[in-house]
Scaffold this active site. Structure first.
Site, PDB file in Angstrom:
ATOM      1  N   HIS A 398       0.992  -1.030  -0.068  1.00  0.00           N
ATOM      2  CA  HIS A 398       0.084   0.058  -0.223  1.00  0.00           C
ATOM      3  C   HIS A 398       1.174   1.324   0.079  1.00  0.00           C
ATOM      4  CE1 HIS A 398      -3.379  -2.840   1.973  1.00  0.00           C
ATOM      5  NE2 HIS A 398      -3.480  -2.425   0.640  1.00  0.00           N
ATOM      6  N   GLU A 401       1.170   3.933   2.887  1.00  0.00           N
ATOM      7  CA  GLU A 401       1.654   3.471   4.230  1.00  0.00           C
ATOM      8  C   GLU A 401       3.231   3.461   4.308  1.00  0.00           C
ATOM      9  OE1 GLU A 401      -0.394  -0.188   4.751  1.00  0.00           O
ATOM     10  OE2 GLU A 401      -2.573   0.613   4.539  1.00  0.00           O
ATOM     11  N   HIS A 494       2.957  -2.957   7.010  1.00  0.00           N
ATOM     12  CA  HIS A 494       1.859  -2.106   6.754  1.00  0.00           C
ATOM     13  C   HIS A 494       1.753  -0.947   7.668  1.00  0.00           C
ATOM     14  CE1 HIS A 494      -0.578  -4.655   3.879  1.00  0.00           C
ATOM     15  NE2 HIS A 494       0.467  -5.556   4.128  1.00  0.00           N
ATOM     16  N   GLU A 567       1.294  -4.321  11.608  1.00  0.00           N
ATOM     17  CA  GLU A 567       0.638  -3.160  11.456  1.00  0.00           C
ATOM     18  C   GLU A 567       1.358  -1.831  12.339  1.00  0.00           C
ATOM     19  OE1 GLU A 567      -1.606  -2.012   9.061  1.00  0.00           O
ATOM     20  OE2 GLU A 567      -2.657  -3.859   8.716  1.00  0.00           O
TER      21      GLU A 567
END
Length: 773
Positions: A398, A401, A494, A567
């Site tokens: 992504h 990010e 991420h 994350e």
């Protein structure tokens, strides 16, 4: 031509060389040229041979002369005579020795010379100026802002537009081609601040690498409403912003309001501040990116887009210097060029380059290189190589990010360092690292999607290699790696926009009693090593049907038991002494170091740490189960075993993004379907006005989906699409389009998605009733 014929014609030594390549006409032709003998061409090469003869011989001859044409050896002739590009020649000991060319995409990246310039879609305007920022450690902890009650601005989008760029993401657009520098021709003037009568207007710019700002409207003297560009070829995903302002005035309070955000909640309401970079501060004080802003609010505004509510982010700020050049960003930028410069330092390092091999995994849709690093200690013997286990680490699927790239940077800094732990890790494992999976999205300033207009982290099961090359080649690389050795762990880095701290998503191993709860040990160890940054309580291990196309779940189904998404928040920590503080780039890099440290603990031959953590995991689950029962008013039974419980009952979802937002075939495939459907409707309208002498049956599009079991036990699906000779070219295009779509949809069989649902995913399909499966 057998060995005896070759021996008589070329000699025993040369024939022995050709014997290694049986049936290869190209080698026979090459040998003829090396021997400078005449050669009678056959078949398709005849015309080429006569052309070569006419160019190299001064005397002309005709076919009726009965003499074979002479072919003098030259490298020009060689290229014309050989029908393959896989054979190259090396001059050795007075002879031209043939060998096979190295396969594509396996060549090393040059350690010197200029970097590959980023390739942009041809619609994108790009300024010539190269944007670079210094790295900076603030030294002191940057605190979050508290919730303050302020009067919210009314977003009207009324005022003077002082910056506006060409809208690329209009409905129906799709990627066609790319080039270095983007759009051809001169860069158009997008801002009027420098030429307006009011010299106090700010000058905006975002047409640089990773930049994102579509429009700026001046609604008051020092108040601006900003519109972000959606991800290219979509109408969604406005979160990442990164733009430049010039012509600043000190001592004046400016207000900036972004008016087209799409998420209903944000960390900005929990103290997150925007980032600022001042070129004056960088030159005078060596200060880089730092947190700024007051009166920060994230709220629902009175605007909407195609029925969806929009949200605003507003903040105020006073610049320090007059006529400064400043940048605002959602998170610490990390561009494709930043990565290339970093990888070049590794390739140029005489020590690191010995145990880190930099290669090209593939090229993206726009032609940008997707790098892969293989990191391990040089093996002293061939026997030790197969015994090493592998670890796969990826990041930046992504593009918005960016914190994932900074965690990857810390991971690489540590694993390539001189510490004893780093050497031990390189001795124990072979690391396969893909530091940037979506370079196209990073370059263009997307938040979530690639140039297909789709989320790559929902397409790891794709069969469309040319549409999704980055994830297709990553999955293929992992599959080959699993055939060679055990992959002990996979992790994809991420960023998260709605939760604080760092945490992990994993996959429950419910069907394997011996591995039950083992997937929770690594995150628990990580929380012990990074107590003030990593939250084990925020970790989730539920396998959701809507997330089955993610890298985490696909790798888990391939056989990697410990498959994770890590994350990292855009904001900061709520733990320990770091509570209510932002993460800096050094904090993000430290998480990469803690990941390496945890890997050593996790794979320690002394299993005492592992067993202790496993006991803690079981105890925590028992407590959670008891609290859940008490909350529901039931009595807790201590005799109930954890093996009798379903983990899905104890866990909520991973609270990630809505996976349906970016599902479906690539944007260009959907556009092709629309064109074909429109053409079919026009043909139908034309046929209505014609008299038909006899009724005709509706055209059929028979599609057969068959499944066979391979020798290794895997299921191989094949699709047979029969096209009749009476089909029009339009129908053929429609069928080919449908075939590609079915390639995608058949992946849904593993997720138990009914066939009608899979076919309905192709929304523009006009003839679903003619499909047979």
């Amino acid at each position: 031509m057998d060995f005896e014929d070759l021996s008589q014609k070329f000699g025993t030594d040369q024939a022995a060389t050709f014997k290694c390549f049986p049936g290869t006409k190209e080698f026979v032709a090459a040998a003829t040229m090396m021997k400078l003998q005449s050669w009678q061409p056959e078949g398709e090469l005849e015309s080429n041979q006569h052309q070569v003869e006419s160019e190299n011989n001064s005397s002309s001859s005709t076919e009726g002369d009965g003499e074979a044409p002479k072919c003098n050896y030259s490298f020009i002739n060689e290229q014309q005579l050989l029908r393959t590009r896989q054979v190259v020649f090396a001059y050795h000991a007075g002879k031209h020795v043939p060998r096979l060319r190295e396969p594509h995409n396996l060549y090393p990246v040059a350690s010197c010379g200029p970097h590959q310039a980023p390739r942009w879609p041809i619609e994108c305007e790009v300024i010539k100026e190269q944007i670079r920022h210094i790295e900076f450690d603030p030294g002191k902890l940057e605190s979050k802002t508290g919730n303050t009650q302020i009067s919210l601005p009314i977003n009207t989008l009324k005022g003077s537009a002082i910056y506006c760029i060409f809208p690329i993401s209009r409905k129906g657009s799709y990627f066609t081609s790319s080039r270095v520098g983007g759009r051809r021709g001169l860069v158009q003037l997008a801002t009027v601040g420098a030429t307006s009568k009011d010299c106090n207007a700010l000058i905006f710019e975002s047409r640089f690498e990773s930049g994102n700002l579509q429009k700026a409207i001046r609604v008051d003297s020092y108040e601006y409403e900003l519109t972000l560009r959606t991800d290219l070829y979509t109408d969604k995903h406005t979160q990442w912003y990164y733009f430049r302002v010039q012509n600043t005035r000190p001592g004046v309070t400016y207000r900036f309001t972004i008016v087209n955000l799409m998420k209903s909640n944000s960390l900005y309401n929990q103290g997150l501040k925007p980032l600022l970079y001042s070129e004056r501060e960088a030159q005078q004080k060596q200060m880089g990116w730092h947190r700024v802003g007051k009166d920060i609010r994230y709220y629902k505004n009175n605007l909407s887009q195609e029925g969806r509510s929009l949200y605003s982010l507003t903040w105020t700020f006073q610049f320090t210097h007059r006529n400064d050049t400043c940048y605002f960003a959602h998170s610490y930028p990390y561009t494709y060029s930043d990565l290339q410069r970093y990888l070049a330092t590794i390739a140029n390092d005489p020590i690191q380059s010995q145990y880190c091999k930099l290669r090209v995994l593939c090229r993206s849709l726009a032609g940008n290189v997707v790098h892969i690093l293989t990191i391990t200690s040089p093996s002293r013997s061939q026997r030790s190589v197969p015994t090493k286990k592998a670890v796969v680490v990826t990041a930046r699927i992504h593009p918005g990010e960016t914190n994932g790239s900074w965690v990857m940077r810390g991971f690489l800094d540590h694993i390539l360092g001189n510490s004893d732990d780093a050497r031990l890790l390189r001795d124990m494992f072979i690391f396969k690292v893909v530091p940037m999976l979506n370079p196209d999205g990073v370059i263009t300033g997307n938040y979530r999607c690639s140039l297909t207009g789709r989320d790559l982290n929902r397409n790891y099961r794709t069969l469309l290699r040319d549409c999704f090359p980055c994830v297709w080649h990553t999955r293929n690389m992992v599959q080959r790696l699993l055939e060679e050795r055990e992959v002990v762990l996979y992790c994809d880095f991420h960023g998260h926009s709605r939760k604080s701290n760092a945490f992990m998503y994993g996959c429950n191993n419910n069907e394997s009693p011996l591995l039950r709860f083992h997937e929770r040990v690594f995150p628990l160890m990580m929380s012990k090593n990074a107590t003030d940054k990593f939250s084990y309580q925020s970790c989730k291990f539920k396998v959701q049907r809507g997330k089955e196309g993610t890298g985490r779940i696909v790798m888990w189904k391939l056989g990697i038991t410990h498959s994770y998404t890590m994350e990292t928040t855009f904001a900061g920590s709520t733990l320990g002494h770091r509570q209510a503080t932002h993460f800096s780039t050094e904090d993000l890099k430290s998480l990469g170091y803690h990941f390496c440290d945890t890997l050593l603990d996790f794979c320690d031959p002394d299993h005492s740490k592992f067993e202790q953590c496993l006991l803690e995991v079981r105890a925590a689950l028992q407590r959670e189960f008891r609290l859940r029962l008490e909350k529901l008013g039931h009595q807790y039974d201590s005799d109930v075993l954890l093996s009798d419980l379903s983990m899905s009952d104890l866990e909520s979802s991973t609270s990630g993004s809505d996976s349906s937002e970016s599902d479906g075939p690539p944007a260009h495939l959907m556009k092709l379907t629309e064109k074909v459907s429109t053409s079919e409707e026009e043909e139908a309208e034309n046929e209505k006005g014609k008299e038909q002498t006899a009724p005709t049956s509706a055209p059929q599009y028979p599609i057969t989906v068959s499944s066979d079991q391979a020798s290794d036990g895997s299921v191989v699906r094949s699709i047979d699409l029969s096209l009749g000779t009476d089909f029009s070219s339009t129908s053929e295009i429609w069928c080919k389009t449908l075939q590609l779509a079915i390639d995608i949809m058949t992946c849904g069989e593993e997720a138990d998605i009914p066939a009608p649902r899979r076919f309905a995913m192709l929304r523009k399909c006009r003839r679903p009733e003619t499909l047979t499966e």
